[in-house]
Write an enzyme that holds these catalytic residues in place. Structure first.
Site, PDB file in Angstrom:
ATOM      1  N   SER A 118       0.839  -1.189   0.000  1.00 32.31           N
ATOM      2  CA  SER A 118       0.000   0.000   0.000  1.00 32.31           C
ATOM      3  C   SER A 118       0.883   1.252   0.000  1.00 32.31           C
ATOM      4  CB  SER A 118      -0.900   0.005   1.237  1.00 32.31           C
ATOM      5  OG  SER A 118      -1.687   1.158   1.266  1.00 32.31           O
ATOM      6  N   THR A 123      -2.522   2.214  -7.605  1.00 35.44           N
ATOM      7  CA  THR A 123      -3.702   2.916  -8.109  1.00 35.44           C
ATOM      8  C   THR A 123      -3.316   3.933  -9.174  1.00 35.44           C
ATOM      9  OG1 THR A 123      -4.792   2.631  -5.966  1.00 35.44           O
ATOM     10  CG2 THR A 123      -5.663   4.331  -7.432  1.00 35.44           C
ATOM     11  N   ASN A 168      -1.122   5.162   3.464  1.00 38.00           N
ATOM     12  CA  ASN A 168      -1.480   5.677   2.148  1.00 38.00           C
ATOM     13  C   ASN A 168      -2.718   6.560   2.294  1.00 38.00           C
ATOM     14  OD1 ASN A 168      -1.913   6.147  -0.524  1.00 38.00           O
ATOM     15  ND2 ASN A 168      -2.224   4.021  -1.113  1.00 38.00           N
ATOM     16  N   SER A 171      -5.703   4.744  -0.184  1.00 35.26           N
ATOM     17  CA  SER A 171      -5.521   3.290  -0.204  1.00 35.26           C
ATOM     18  C   SER A 171      -6.800   2.615  -0.672  1.00 35.26           C
ATOM     19  CB  SER A 171      -5.159   2.789   1.202  1.00 35.26           C
ATOM     20  OG  SER A 171      -5.075   1.383   1.213  1.00 35.26           O
ATOM     21  N   SER A 172      -6.684   1.737  -1.671  1.00 39.63           N
ATOM     22  CA  SER A 172      -7.845   0.976  -2.139  1.00 39.63           C
ATOM     23  C   SER A 172      -8.182  -0.084  -1.109  1.00 39.63           C
ATOM     24  CB  SER A 172      -7.550   0.328  -3.491  1.00 39.63           C
ATOM     25  OG  SER A 172      -7.331   1.295  -4.476  1.00 39.63           O
ATOM     26  N   GLU A 393      -1.759  -3.817   2.278  1.00 39.07           N
ATOM     27  CA  GLU A 393      -0.792  -3.957   3.364  1.00 39.07           C
ATOM     28  C   GLU A 393      -0.641  -5.418   3.780  1.00 39.07           C
ATOM     29  OE1 GLU A 393      -2.666   0.061   4.491  1.00 39.07           O
ATOM     30  OE2 GLU A 393      -3.168  -1.636   3.229  1.00 39.07           O
TER      31      GLU A 393
END
Length: 1054
Positions: A118, A123, A168, A171-172, A393
């Site tokens: 992450s 992305t 992040n 973060s997705s 992560e």
């Protein structure tokens, strides 16, 4: 030759210097390719020079720079389009172009697998790939709508599926696989998105320093006032329980207001109608309101909803019945032997049901959103390119969600090993090539530990969730210890040695992943795997009239008797499906690396990067690429493309047999062009070759020189014409400027003269400037009295315009007023007319809204309602009535009907005063809450005037005056009020100012009222409506005097 040698030597030296400074573009070219230190040092050199991309053969290694390097412009795209992979420096666009050209030339589906930690830039890489295809691919026949939808689907999915974490800011929190579909011309015509494992627990809980999903903050920060008012939302995120747990609502690097505009625009691009956007935002707002639902325990410890306002918003936003939703939140429906039973929930269970509903509503809405985007991108074309953005992560997470994420990472790493390290070495061995095996860690043993049938962790977890009896998280851990205790990659507190036990809790287990050890807490494993939503909550949501909710909660769920699959099993099946899809495509790899945990540009953390290089398997991949062959096409593809000669085309079909695939033994039977005997001797071949080369060189030189001369003549002609055009334009512009300045100066000199040709231009300019300035500085509302100063020639016009503007603002304001608000303003206007500047506590009532009634229908006795008959109750308020003789306080209810004022005690009508007999109302000018209703003395039905006290005296008197048409009969007295205490007997109320409200009977028989200090108009929260719905009728302190045998004291007015 000497000069030439020196030139070559200088060039070589400068090249070596640059290489020492920026490293090599391909790790395969490293001299010490087996050294991890040399690998990392090459990364460091390139990172220091802002060269973030490096190859390992066809694999691209990307280091996140944490800043914009300006390397993704249209010029960069054109530089990499249609160019061979190694002709230009490493770049993400080179991978994108290679994949695209392979898709078109070989007609085989391609996949780009983007992986990393992450914050490593996955992305962003996905967005840049989509941007490349959207900008460089041919436009489809139906225009650029598909390309726009492909690009605009990203901000929408990021808003609903991304969140700020410790590592992040974007973060997705879900896995994503996107198919981009192309037609035979190479134009993008559609796409499909596959999402998996949305972290829905984030909806109800966030760790410290983290945020909920972006869409909540974007809506609050960027939504229009009218939208927020309709949704019942405030701009302050601190007002919502689901947004404050991370204590990180505001982030300097995130502009929620700007992101909201992007998302709102993107929704329209991907075919969302206005109604669908409104329904979607209603669901988002309902999740926030759901988090603010609070419960309190009754006498039997059962949960009861205490926040009625939030419940009303929920019922309106979700379009469900309010009583049904209230019951579903506080009760659980159980079906036993065909009978339905309702079991009340305690506080903990009710909170669990509320959070489960919030997670279910949001996660199902997210799935609906993905399907909606897929319908917008749908295409009948099957050939395409896939983008997999995977890997989050890999850390010691709190439990179930992190376990699933790490399992996904293990499967993707296993796929990478199968397609790069394992399959290639097996192919070399099968072909009999002398090969020194490259050792690597095969994580199949860890995947089997998680997913093996009957013996894997997921199977054991499902079995524990489904078995009868009391199953808990600890029993699941015990079963794990019994089943997989001998596995080398599994450890618990019970199985560990004495030293390791110190770092393991009794409710934890540890897995040795390919990326390192991760410790999991089993707390919540069973609940999250079952993902239970109580049946009556499902029934309530299935009855929703919100179009999106009705699709998310299908009524077929209620009739389906089959137990739904657990979350872990669903995730496992979707992951196996994803792996199957990836195996059917030709893969390309982008391995993303995070340079530091602080997200700082220019900082290179060697320890962190060494850890990522190790678990991504980059060193092993480098060794295989260095030792293997550079060209590794399959035999069938090679022969199909290159293994034919013109004389054999197109009929030659020679299958490649296994025995002919050995290196040095390939016997491909290609026909040879027949040549006459003696026509070409072996000694003639160099002569023909040299002659042909000289002819070709001479012709090419002549051809390109002629082309250059034509281009030169054309350039000179165009340049001369364009210079002339520019000169003429410049001269005309200067002439116009000089004339304009001359006219302005003449007009300024004659500005006070009557209008004439000399000053008309200046006057027109002044008029235009004033009108443009007026347009920018128009008053915003009726209360804004500002107005620009007009020039002398426009004063009369300015006054007319100002009058028109005020009328227009008044007209707009009147049109925007609702009937309820109009009634509220009318009542406030009457109150202002009566009390403004006359009663001390009037200013405290101004910011408080007058409400329709202070008593609900359930607080008024049915017997009273029966006694009133058909008369409707227009207003009801609790009051305190003081006796005419002893001034003893008694709690009463004051009811206003269309014809009379009614005084009620419990279930009995104590006194009815018709409006015709109401002669007036008296109240003091101080801040007390007492007032007197005066009646006709000749009316035998009345016992005399009525002395009352109300916590809402301004509101009560205003509504009474309006109902009785006695607006002009309210007397505001200073000092004392005289009232009729009975036949032939009068009473007096004396008012004096003081610091605390006290109501006593004085020695002279008068009612003495000491007025308390005025309280602030606003409540603790600073909101003008802080006291709405409050105000029970609490009497003041009453003392009968020192001569009395005792004191009767009730609770003082606050």
């Amino acid at each position: 030759m000497a000069l030439g040698s020196d030139g070559v030597r200088v060039t070589m030296e400068s090249g070596l210097t640059a290489r020492d400074r920026v490293g090599v573009q391909d790790f395969v070219l490293l001299e010490n390719f087996t050294s991890e230190a040399a690998f990392i040092e090459n990364l460091r050199r390139r990172f220091r020079e802002n060269l973030i991309y490096t190859y390992i053969g066809p694999v691209l290694v990307s280091v996140n720079p944490y800043r914009d390097l300006q390397i993704y412009s249209r010029q960069h795209m054109e530089r990499y389009r249609g160019v061979s992979f190694y002709e230009v420096p490493p770049h993400l666009f080179a991978v994108a172009d290679t994949v695209y050209r392979a898709l078109r030339t070989e007609r085989r589906d391609q996949a780009v697998m983007i992986s990393g930690e992450s914050g490593a830039g996955k992305t962003e890489a996905t967005k840049r790939l989509l941007q490349f295809y959207a900008e460089t691919c041919p436009a489809p026949e139906r225009g650029g709508a598909v390309r726009d939808r492909l690009l605009q689907s990203n901000p929408v999915l990021e808003a609903f599926g991304n969140a700020k974490t410790l590592r992040n800011d974007n973060s997705s929190r879900f896995g994503k696989y996107m198919d981009v579909q192309f037609d035979f011309k190479g134009a993008p015509v559609g796409g499909h998105i596959l999402s998996y494992l949305l972290e829905k627990s984030r909806v109800v809980h966030q760790n410290h320093g983290e945020r909920n999903f972006h869409i909540f903050y974007q809506l609050l920060e960027g939504g229009e006032e009218e939208t927020l008012r309709r949704l019942g939302l405030e701009r302050n995120p601190q007002s919502y329980l689901y947004l404050v747990k991370g204590q990180c609502a505001k982030v300097s690097s995130i502009n929620d207001k700007s992101d909201w505009k992007v998302v709102h625009k993107a929704l329209t691009v991907i075919d969302f109608t206005e109604d669908e956007v409104e329904d979607l935002l209603s669901i988002v707002a309902s999740v926030l309101h759901l988090g603010n639902i609070h419960f309190a325990a009754d006498e039997e410890s059962n949960a009861q909803v205490t926040t009625e306002n939030q419940l009303k918003y929920l019922t309106r936003l979700l379009s469900v019945d309010g009583s049904t939703l209230r019951e579903a939140l506080t009760h659980r429906k159980i079906i036993a032997k065909g009978e339905e039973l309702l079991s009340p929930l305690n506080l903990e269970q009710a909170a669990y049901a509320r959070d489960a509903l919030a997670k279910a509503v949001y996660s199902r809405t997210f799935s609906w959103l993905v399907e909606k985007i897929n319908r917008s991108l749908a295409s009948k074309v099957r050939a395409g390119s896939g983008l997999l953005r995977g890997g989050r992560e890999v850390e010691a997470g709190p439990g179930f969600e992190q376990f699933c994420i790490n399992y996904c990472n293990e499967k993707l790493q296993q796929l990478f090993i199968e397609l790069t390290l394992k399959s290639e070495q097996e192919e070399y061995e099968a072909e009999g090539i002398a090969w020194e095996p490259v050792l690597y860690f095969n994580n199949k043993v860890i995947c089997d530990l998680v997913e093996e049938k009957f013996k894997g962790i997921i199977s054991i977890l499902d079995e524990e969730c489904l078995r009868p009896g009391e199953a808990t998280d600890l029993t699941f851990l015990e079963k794990l210890e019994d089943t997989v205790k001998h596995h080398p990659h599994f450890l618990t507190h019970k199985l560990a040695d004495q030293r390791t036990r110190k770092s393991l809790g009794r409710g934890e287990f540890r897995l040795l992943h390919y990326a390192g050890e991760v410790t999991y807490s089993v707390t919540g494993f069973l609940d999250k795997n079952n993902d239970l939503l109580f049946r009556n909550l499902k029934e309530t949501m299935c009855s929703s009239k919100n179009p999106i909710m009705s699709q998310c909660f299908d009524r077929s769920e209620l009739s389906d008797k089959k137990r739904p699959e657990t979350v872990a099993t669903q995730f496992k099946m979707s992951l196996l499906q994803l792996v199957e899809i990836l195996q059917s495509k030709e893969p390309a790899y982008v391995r993303c690396i995070k340079p530091n945990d602080a997200k700082q540009p220019g900082r290179f953390d060697e320890v962190l990067i060494r850890h990522q290089v190790k678990y991504l398997g980059l060193m092993e991949n480098l060794r295989v690429r260095r030792a293997g062959f550079a060209y590794r096409r399959k035999y069938e593809a090679f022969l199909q493309r290159s293994g034919r000669v013109p004389l054999a085309w197109p009929t030659w079909q020679n299958p490649v047999s296994t025995k002919n695939r050995k290196v040095g033994q390939a016997r491909w039977c290609m026909p040879v062009i027949p040549l006459p005997a003696g026509s070409l001797c072996s000694g003639q071949l160099p002569f023909f070759s040299n002659t042909a080369t000289k002819i070709q060189a001479a012709w090419r030189g002549f051809h390109w020189r002629q082309k250059f001369l034509r281009a030169k003549r054309s350039a000179i002609c165009i340049q001369s014409w364009w210079r002339g055009t520019l000169g003429r334009r410049k001269a005309a512009k200067r002439k116009w400027a000089a004339q304009t300045i001359r006219r302005l100066i003449r007009g300024f000199i004659l500005r006070h003269a009557p209008r004439c040709p000399e000053n008309s231009f200046f006057l027109d300019h002044v008029r235009t400037s004033f009108l443009l300035s007026l347009r920018r500085q128009l008053p915003r509302n009726v209360l804004d009295t500002s107005w620009p100063t007009p020039p002398p020639a426009l004063r009369e016009a300015s006054e007319l315009l100002r009058e028109l503007c005020v009328k227009n603002m008044v007209w707009k304001y009147c049109r925007s007023i609702s009937p309820e608000w109009k009634q509220q303003l009318q009542q406030k206007a009457v109150a202002s007319e009566i009390f403004k500047g006359k009663k001390d506590n009037y200013p405290q009532s101004v910011p408080r809204l007058f409400i329709s009634t202070r008593l609900g229908a359930d607080e008024i006795s049915p017997r009273v309602l029966q006694a009133l008959g058909s008369e409707p109750i227009q207003y009801a308020v609790p009051v305190v009535k003081y006796d005419r003789k002893g001034y003893k306080p008694r709690a009463r209810q004051l009811l206003l009907t269309p014809n009379a004022v009614v005084i009620v005690e419990d279930a009995k009508v104590k006194q009815r005063i018709d409006y015709a007999n109401l002669t007036g109302i008296s109240v003091s000018s101080l801040s007390d809450n007492l007032f007197v209703l005066h009646v006709h003395r000749e009316d035998n039905k009345q016992k005399g005037d009525v002395v009352l006290q109300s916590d809402h005296v301004i509101e009560t008197l205003t509504k009474t005056a309006l109902s009785a048409d006695r607006v002009n009969n309210i007397n505001i007295n200073q000092g004392s009020i005289t009232f009729a205490g009975g036949p032939g007997r009068d009473g007096t109320i004396d008012f004096t100012p003081g610091s605390e409200l006290a109501i006593t009977k004085a020695k002279n028989g008068h009612l003495a009222v000491v007025s308390g200090a005025c309280f602030p108009a606003l409540g603790p929260g600073g909101n003008g409506q802080a006291f709405l719905g409050s105000g029970l009728g609490r009497p003041g302190r009453l003392t009968h005097g020192p001569e009395s045998s005792g004191h009767h004291t009730s609770s003082p007015i606050p």
